[in-house]
Design an enzyme around this catalytic site. Structure first.
Site, PDB file in Angstrom:
ATOM      1  N   GLY A  31       7.514 -14.860  12.877  1.00  0.00           N
ATOM      2  CA  GLY A  31       6.788 -13.998  13.812  1.00  0.00           C
ATOM      3  C   GLY A  31       6.770 -14.564  15.220  1.00  0.00           C
ATOM      4  CG  PHE A  32       4.579 -15.744  19.153  1.00  0.00           C
ATOM      5  CD1 PHE A  32       3.393 -15.069  19.404  1.00  0.00           C
ATOM      6  CD2 PHE A  32       5.169 -16.441  20.191  1.00  0.00           C
ATOM      7  CE1 PHE A  32       2.808 -15.094  20.662  1.00  0.00           C
ATOM      8  CE2 PHE A  32       4.596 -16.466  21.460  1.00  0.00           C
ATOM      9  CZ  PHE A  32       3.406 -15.790  21.681  1.00  0.00           C
ATOM     10  N   GLY A  36      15.574 -13.878  20.937  1.00  0.00           N
ATOM     11  CA  GLY A  36      16.417 -14.620  19.985  1.00  0.00           C
ATOM     12  C   GLY A  36      16.329 -14.001  18.593  1.00  0.00           C
ATOM     13  CG  HIS A  37      12.676 -14.192  16.386  1.00  0.00           C
ATOM     14  ND1 HIS A  37      11.696 -14.557  17.281  1.00  0.00           N
ATOM     15  CD2 HIS A  37      12.744 -15.192  15.475  1.00  0.00           C
ATOM     16  CE1 HIS A  37      11.175 -15.722  16.917  1.00  0.00           C
ATOM     17  NE2 HIS A  37      11.803 -16.128  15.828  1.00  0.00           N
ATOM     18  N   GLY A 148      19.305 -18.202  13.083  1.00  0.00           N
ATOM     19  CA  GLY A 148      19.718 -18.604  14.428  1.00  0.00           C
ATOM     20  C   GLY A 148      20.271 -20.023  14.434  1.00  0.00           C
ATOM     21  CE  LYS A 150      14.914 -22.734  18.655  1.00  0.00           C
ATOM     22  NZ  LYS A 150      14.241 -24.005  18.301  1.00  0.00           N
ATOM     23  CG  ASP A 151      15.635 -23.570  14.115  1.00  0.00           C
ATOM     24  OD1 ASP A 151      15.100 -24.497  14.736  1.00  0.00           O
ATOM     25  OD2 ASP A 151      15.222 -22.397  14.176  1.00  0.00           O
ATOM     26  CD  GLN A 154      15.585 -22.847   9.449  1.00  0.00           C
ATOM     27  OE1 GLN A 154      14.468 -23.332   9.380  1.00  0.00           O
ATOM     28  NE2 GLN A 154      15.801 -21.702  10.051  1.00  0.00           N
ATOM     29  NE  ARG A 188       6.626 -25.620  16.611  1.00  0.00           N
ATOM     30  CZ  ARG A 188       7.274 -25.475  15.454  1.00  0.00           C
ATOM     31  NH1 ARG A 188       8.556 -25.220  15.439  1.00  0.00           N
ATOM     32  NH2 ARG A 188       6.618 -25.576  14.291  1.00  0.00           N
TER      33      ARG A 188
END
Ligand code: PAF
Length: 293
Positions: A31-32, A36-37, A148, A150-151, A154, A188
């Site tokens: 969420g938030f 990007g999402h 994504g 970016k991680d 992950q 963040r």
């Protein structure tokens, strides 16, 4: 857009779409949401998804005891309207009890790639991520799931898990979306003060310096890491956690500088920790070598 809180509501809607020939795309998030999402939603669509499910579950098990689970930013109303305007078919926002009912006792541990960098600094983080992602994949049962880059670590952990456990899903990894000054979008970033926000693109600039060095033929891990560190030295309020060049699948030091590589970094700006990385394709490196001859 359908809003599902329970597994039953989710399965009913996804099942109906599948029976009518729908291709199910899935974008797990906490969420938030930001652009990007939303680009992951577009990625699912481009890959052929006709029914896109987005989950917005803030997963407590991937936060360490001293991390920001309770203050992690949330805005359900805004998330809903952003997803609706992006044409998402279903928003899955389960309650904690729906995901982790009393007695829940299972965890997924991906050895190897979960160990270095983020794994070392955030013990238990990837176990929490792998467990929730496998659980969400089993709940949604998508054809395609998008994450994504970016991680990046992950992504590597999840790729290993999906391969090892024969999870019937196609994983897609979408490029990082950046602000004009290079800062990677992240929920963040909302923690950063105006001053800290100004300093934050330093991470991207350090990674660019590392990427350029590799492409220009410096094939020496410690030298590249030193160069990246020097580019951020003495910036007040900024503490480098790591700036490294690694193999993008194992996250160990690269054995061969002619294959795909990743420069990855994490730094603290005030009390906020940001991470980022840049991928360097093996072909980019060999092309640069050819040009240099
Ligand atoms: O990348 C994230 O937002 C989270 O780690 C994920 C994949 C949604 C699991 O909670």
């Amino acid at each position: 857009m359908i809003l599902a809180h329970s597994l039953e509501e989710l399965r009913t809607a996804v099942g109906a779409s599948r029976r009518s020939g729908g291709v199910i795309g899935f974008v797990p998030t906490m969420g938030f949401l930001h652009e990007g999402h939303l680009s992951l939603v577009d990625g699912a669509r481009v890959a052929g998804a006709t029914f896109v499910v987005v989950s917005t579950f803030v997963n407590p098990t991937q936060f360490g005891p001293s991390e920001d689970f309770t203050r992690y930013p949330r805005n359900e109303e805004r998330d809903r309207s952003l997803l609706e305007s992006r044409g998402v078919e279903l928003l899955f926002h389960p309650e904690l009890q729906e995901v982790y009912p009393p007695g829940f006792a299972t965890a997924i541990r991906v050895e190897g790639v979960s160990g270095p960098l983020e794994g070392q600094r955030r013990p238990g983080h990837f176990e929490g991520v792998a467990t929730i992602v496998l659980k969400l994949l089993n709940m949604v049962q998508p054809d395609i799931a998008v994450f994504g880059r970016k991680d990046a670590q992950q992504c590597a952990v999840l790729l290993r898990m999906v391969r090892d456990l024969n999870v019937p899903v196609r994983l897609l990894f979408a490029d990082t979306v950046r602000e004009g000054d290079g800062l990677a979008l992240s929920s963040r970033n909302s923690y950063l003060s105006a001053e800290e926000r100004k300093a934050a693109p330093l991470l991207y600039r350090a990674l660019r310096a590392g990427q350029n060095a590799v492409v220009q033929g410096i094939h020496d891990g410690p030298a590249i890491e030193e160069l990246m560190r020097r580019s951020v030295a003495d910036t007040s309020g900024v503490v480098v956690d790591y700036l490294v060049v690694v193999d993008p699948l194992t996250f160990e030091s690269p054995a061969d500088f002619h294959r795909d590589l990743l420069v990855a970094g994490a730094m603290r700006i005030g009390s906020t920790r940001i991470i980022d990385n840049l991928f360097i394709a093996g072909s980019e490196i060999s092309h640069a070598n050819l040009r240099a001859r």
